[in-house]
Scaffold this motif. Structure first.
Motif, PDB file in Angstrom:
ATOM      1  N   ALA A  41     -94.518  21.685  13.024  1.00 25.35           N
ATOM      2  CA  ALA A  41     -95.120  22.423  14.242  1.00 25.35           C
ATOM      3  C   ALA A  41     -96.093  21.821  15.462  1.00 25.35           C
ATOM      4  O   ALA A  41     -96.587  20.757  15.176  1.00 25.35           O
ATOM      5  CB  ALA A  41     -96.872  23.178  13.669  1.00 25.35           C
ATOM      6  N   GLN A  43     -97.236  20.313  18.287  1.00 20.11           N
ATOM      7  CA  GLN A  43     -99.320  19.251  18.561  1.00 20.11           C
ATOM      8  C   GLN A  43     -99.089  18.836  19.730  1.00 20.11           C
ATOM      9  O   GLN A  43     -98.401  18.053  20.255  1.00 20.11           O
ATOM     10  CB  GLN A  43     -99.290  18.326  17.505  1.00 20.11           C
ATOM     11  CG  GLN A  43     -99.392  19.135  16.101  1.00 20.11           C
ATOM     12  CD  GLN A  43    -100.376  19.468  15.351  1.00 20.11           C
ATOM     13  OE1 GLN A  43    -102.054  19.632  16.300  1.00 20.11           O
ATOM     14  NE2 GLN A  43     -99.648  20.844  14.530  1.00 20.11           N
ATOM     15  N   SER A  69     -92.330  27.362  17.112  1.00 22.26           N
ATOM     16  CA  SER A  69     -92.400  27.466  15.464  1.00 22.26           C
ATOM     17  C   SER A  69     -91.800  29.065  15.175  1.00 22.26           C
ATOM     18  O   SER A  69     -92.340  29.726  16.052  1.00 22.26           O
ATOM     19  CB  SER A  69     -93.938  27.593  14.883  1.00 22.26           C
ATOM     20  OG  SER A  69     -94.511  26.027  15.390  1.00 22.26           O
ATOM     21  N   THR A 120     -93.373  33.098  15.876  1.00 24.16           N
ATOM     22  CA  THR A 120     -93.984  32.994  16.012  1.00 24.16           C
ATOM     23  C   THR A 120     -95.325  33.025  17.183  1.00 24.16           C
ATOM     24  O   THR A 120     -94.998  32.312  17.960  1.00 24.16           O
ATOM     25  CB  THR A 120     -94.932  31.809  14.693  1.00 24.16           C
ATOM     26  OG1 THR A 120     -95.180  30.616  14.784  1.00 24.16           O
ATOM     27  CG2 THR A 120     -93.576  32.261  13.786  1.00 24.16           C
ATOM     28  N   LYS A 122     -97.774  31.172  16.438  1.00 21.72           N
ATOM     29  CA  LYS A 122     -98.116  29.598  17.436  1.00 21.72           C
ATOM     30  C   LYS A 122     -97.034  29.154  18.300  1.00 21.72           C
ATOM     31  O   LYS A 122     -97.275  28.651  18.791  1.00 21.72           O
ATOM     32  CB  LYS A 122     -98.710  29.760  15.937  1.00 21.72           C
ATOM     33  CG  LYS A 122     -98.651  27.516  15.808  1.00 21.72           C
ATOM     34  CD  LYS A 122     -98.949  27.294  14.675  1.00 21.72           C
ATOM     35  CE  LYS A 122    -100.131  27.514  14.041  1.00 21.72           C
ATOM     36  NZ  LYS A 122    -100.646  26.761  12.763  1.00 21.72           N
ATOM     37  N   GLN A 125     -97.720  30.296  21.923  1.00 26.99           N
ATOM     38  CA  GLN A 125     -98.514  29.285  21.960  1.00 26.99           C
ATOM     39  C   GLN A 125     -98.252  27.938  22.745  1.00 26.99           C
ATOM     40  O   GLN A 125     -99.043  27.651  23.467  1.00 26.99           O
ATOM     41  CB  GLN A 125    -100.060  29.480  21.531  1.00 26.99           C
ATOM     42  CG  GLN A 125    -101.639  28.907  21.815  1.00 26.99           C
ATOM     43  CD  GLN A 125    -102.036  30.030  22.678  1.00 26.99           C
ATOM     44  OE1 GLN A 125    -101.788  30.972  22.711  1.00 26.99           O
ATOM     45  NE2 GLN A 125    -101.865  28.776  24.118  1.00 26.99           N
ATOM     46  N   GLN A 126     -97.656  27.283  22.116  1.00 26.76           N
ATOM     47  CA  GLN A 126     -96.853  26.090  22.066  1.00 26.76           C
ATOM     48  C   GLN A 126     -96.725  26.162  23.288  1.00 26.76           C
ATOM     49  O   GLN A 126     -96.778  24.658  23.772  1.00 26.76           O
ATOM     50  CB  GLN A 126     -96.414  25.755  20.859  1.00 26.76           C
ATOM     51  CG  GLN A 126     -96.864  24.995  19.477  1.00 26.76           C
ATOM     52  CD  GLN A 126     -95.769  25.387  18.349  1.00 26.76           C
ATOM     53  OE1 GLN A 126     -94.296  25.690  18.411  1.00 26.76           O
ATOM     54  NE2 GLN A 126     -96.076  25.550  17.220  1.00 26.76           N
ATOM     55  N   GLN A 256     -96.567  26.548   7.766  1.00 26.43           N
ATOM     56  CA  GLN A 256     -97.517  25.691   9.162  1.00 26.43           C
ATOM     57  C   GLN A 256     -96.759  26.067  10.725  1.00 26.43           C
ATOM     58  O   GLN A 256     -98.191  25.485  11.412  1.00 26.43           O
ATOM     59  CB  GLN A 256     -97.236  24.084   9.419  1.00 26.43           C
ATOM     60  CG  GLN A 256     -95.964  23.924   9.441  1.00 26.43           C
ATOM     61  CD  GLN A 256     -95.682  22.361   9.747  1.00 26.43           C
ATOM     62  OE1 GLN A 256     -96.219  21.518  10.900  1.00 26.43           O
ATOM     63  NE2 GLN A 256     -95.079  21.555   8.448  1.00 26.43           N
ATOM     64  N   SER A 258     -96.991  29.338  11.494  1.00 21.76           N
ATOM     65  CA  SER A 258     -97.683  30.957  11.362  1.00 21.76           C
ATOM     66  C   SER A 258     -98.971  30.904  10.841  1.00 21.76           C
ATOM     67  O   SER A 258     -99.579  30.112  10.943  1.00 21.76           O
ATOM     68  CB  SER A 258     -96.373  32.406  10.329  1.00 21.76           C
ATOM     69  OG  SER A 258     -96.336  31.757   9.591  1.00 21.76           O
ATOM     70  N   ASP A 259     -99.556  31.742  10.929  1.00 24.69           N
ATOM     71  CA  ASP A 259    -100.816  31.718  10.225  1.00 24.69           C
ATOM     72  C   ASP A 259    -101.405  32.697   9.226  1.00 24.69           C
ATOM     73  O   ASP A 259    -101.985  34.376   9.111  1.00 24.69           O
ATOM     74  CB  ASP A 259    -101.868  32.677  11.169  1.00 24.69           C
ATOM     75  CG  ASP A 259    -102.269  30.878  12.583  1.00 24.69           C
ATOM     76  OD1 ASP A 259    -101.941  29.828  11.769  1.00 24.69           O
ATOM     77  OD2 ASP A 259    -101.151  31.606  13.313  1.00 24.69           O
TER      78      ASP A 259
END
Length: 460
Positions: A41, A43, A69, A120, A122, A125-126, A256, A258-259
Motif C-alpha cells: 500500500a 506510503q 489499493s 478501497t 484507502k 485517499q492515496q 493492508q 483496506s481497514d
C-alpha cells in the motif's frame, strides 16, 4: 583524497533501488508490509525535494500512476481459504490458532463482500494525497490559465483513482481547466503490450515454476492451523496445503490496503513472508523486467507508452497550454514501463533468479498507487531541464546520462538536460524498432488481455 572520492561515488551508487532493498533476515514489523510486493500500500514520501537550479521555473509535469489499493479481484479469492478453514472447523480439525485465523479471515471477507476488485477508501485517499502534493509542490502548474489533462483505462478502480485525484485538484483550484477522459481510444499507450515480446516472455515459464517450488514451504503453517496436518493433504481428495498457503498470503497482503480492523500478519513467520514475497516478485520480474532468459526485451513491449511521454512533452513545451498530464492504469503496464525507464537501476538484468530480489523489488516500483513523474523546468534563456520522481522520490538515470551543469560547470543533481533525456529514451525506441525488424522469433497471436476479466490475484 582520491580514495575518498571513490568512496563517495560508491555511496552515491547505493542511493538507487538497491539501497532500499530488504534482504532475508532483515524482515521485521516495521517493513513487513513491503513483503506484499506488488500490492504494498502506497506510503507518503519522506525525503524533501531538491529545489530547481537558480532561474528555472516549473513548466510541465507528466505522470503515469497505478490505481490505488483495492480489494482482491474475485470473491473466490476470499471464499476459497475461508471455506477450507470453515469446513475444517466444523469437523473439529482446527487448532486454537487455526480457529483464530478463521475468525479474522471471516472479518476480512465480510469487509470485501460485493466489492471484489473495487478501489478501497484507502486507495482513494492515496490518489487524493498524491494530487495534493503535486499542487503544493508545483503551484505554478495549477493556475487557471493552464490545462490539466487526465486519461485512464476504463477499469472501474482506475476510473475512481483518476476521479479521486481530479476532485482533490478541484478542491484546491476550483476554476482550473481539466480535460479528462477514459476510453479504449487511448489503450495502445495506456495498456496494450507490443505482441512482439510475447514469445520471449514464454521462455522463462519453466524457470519460474522451479523457482516457486524451491520457495514454497507450507508445512509449518499447516501444522499450526490443523490438529493433524494430514487433514489438509487429503481434503477434497488432494493436497491443498500449497494452494491454501498462497491464498492466505494474498488475503494477508491485500488486507493492508483496506481497514478491516484485523490482519493476518502473524500467520507467517518473517522467513515465510520473505519466501512468499520472492514468488510475487519473481512473477513480475519475469513478466516485466529485463532478463537474459527473455532476451532482455520484455520492457520494450511498452515503448509506445514511452513515445507518448516524449511526444506529449514536446507538444507541451511548444506551448499547447497543457501544464500537467495525468495517466492512470495498471501494474501490468507500469512494471514494464518502470523497468524500461531504468530509474534508480530499475532496468536491472540478470539470469540468476535467486539474486533478483537483491536488486529489483516490486515494493519499490509499481505497487498500489505507484507512479512516475517527470517534472520539467525552463529558464529565461529557454533551457529546459527535467527531474524524475519514482513514487514521489527523486530518482536518477544511468551514469551514461550526465546531470545538468550550470554556467559555472557545477553539477545540479538530480536534474538533467531535456535534450539528453530525450536522446537517451529515443535510442531505446529506435533499438526496439530495429530489433523487431530483425527478430526471427515467431510471434503467435494471443488472446487480447483484458483488465476487466483478469482474475489473477497478483495482477493489475
Amino acid at each position: 583524497m582520491k580514495r575518498l572520492f571513490v568512496i563517495v561515488l560508491a555511496l552515491l551508487a547505493l542511493t538507487g533501488l538497491s539501497a532500499k532493498i530488504i534482504k532475508r533476515g532483515e524482515v521485521n514489523e516495521s517493513n513487513l508490509a513491503k513483503m506484499a510486493g506488488s500490492v504494498y500500500a502506497y506510503q507518503a514520501p519522506t525525503e524533501p525535494l531538491t529545489p530547481a537550479p537558480k532561474g528555472f521555473k516549473p513548466v510541465y509535469l507528466t505522470h503515469f500512476g497505478r490505481h490505488g489499493s483495492r480489494f482482491l479481484d474475485n470473491a473466490s479469492n476470499y471464499d476459497r481459504p475461508y471455506n477450507i478453514l470453515k469446513e475444517a472447523a466444523d469437523s473439529g480439525a482446527l487448532t486454537d490458532f487455526g480457529m483464530d485465523v478463521l475468525r479474522r479471515l471471516e472479518i476480512i471477507r465480510a469487509e470485501a463482500d460485493q466489492r471484489a476488485g473495487d478501489l478501497t477508501p484507502k486507495g482513494m485517499q492515496q490518489h487524493r494525497d498524491i494530487a495534493r502534493r503535486m499542487v503544493e509542490n508545483y503551484p505554478e502548474l495549477f493556475t487557471n490559465d493552464k490545462i490539466i489533462m487526465a486519461r485512464s483505462t476504463t477499469s472501474h478502480r482506475v476510473l475512481v483513482s483518476e476521479y479521486s485525484a481530479l476532485m482533490q485538484i478541484l478542491r484546491m483550484r476550483p476554476k482550473i481547466k481539466i480535460d479528462y477522459d477514459s476510453s479504449n481510444h487511448d489503450e495502445p499507450w495506456m495498456y496494450t503490450e507490443d505482441k512482439a515480446v510475447s514469445a520471449h516472455k514464454r521462455k522463462i515459464n519453466a524457470a519460474v515454476q522451479e523457482f516457486n517450488q524451491r520457495h514454497t514451504h507450507p508445512e509449518r503453517l499447516m501444522s499450526a492451523l490443523f490438529k493433524d496436518s494430514e487433514y489438509i493433504r487429503k481434503a477434497g481428495g488432494r493436497d491443498q496445503s500449497g494452494s491454501l498457503y498462497s491464498a492466505l498470503y494474498d488475503v494477508a497482503s491485500y488486507a493492508q490496503g483496506s481497514d478491516p480492523g484485523v490482519d493476518l500478519n502473524d500467520v507467517f513467520t518473517y522467513d515465510e513472508w520473505y519466501d512468499l514475497f520472492l514468488m510475487n516478485n519473481m512473477r513480475w520480474y519475469s513478466q516485466a523486467g529485463f532478463s537474459p532468459l527473455t532476451d532482455n526485451v520484455v520492457p520494450y513491449g511498452h515503448c509506445v507508452t514511452l513515445k507518448n511521454f516524449l511526444d506529449f512533452a514536446d507538444e507541451a513545451l511548444a506551448g499547447n497550454g497543457v501544464s500537467v498530464i495525468l495517466r492512470y492504469g495498471h501494474e501490468v503496464t507500469l512494471m514494464s514501463y518502470f523497468s524500461l525507464l531504468d530509474l534508480d537501476g530499475s532496468g536491472y538484468s540478470t539470469d540468476d533468479l535467486e539474486s533478483v530480489a537483491d536488486h529489483w523489488a516490486a515494493y519499490n516500483l509499481a505497487y498500489m498507487g505507484g507512479n512516475v513523474q517527470w517534472v520539467f523546468f525552463r529558464n529565461k534563456k529557454g533551457e529546459v531541464i527535467v527531474k524524475f520522481l519514482l513514487n514521489e522520490q527523486e530518482a536518477t538515470l544511468p551514469e551514461s546520462v550526465p546531470f545538468y551543469k550550470d554556467a559555472k560547470g557545477v553539477e545540479q543533481r538530480p536534474y538533467y538536460r531535456w535534450e539528453d533525456v530525450r536522446k537517451f529514451y529515443q535510442a531505446k525506441i529506435d533499438y526496439w524498432e530495429d530489433f523487431k525488424a530483425h527478430d526471427d522469433t515467431p510471434v503467435e497471436e494471443t488472446p487480447r488481455r483484458s483488465y476487466r476479466s483478469e482474475i489473477n490475484t497478483s495482477s493489475n
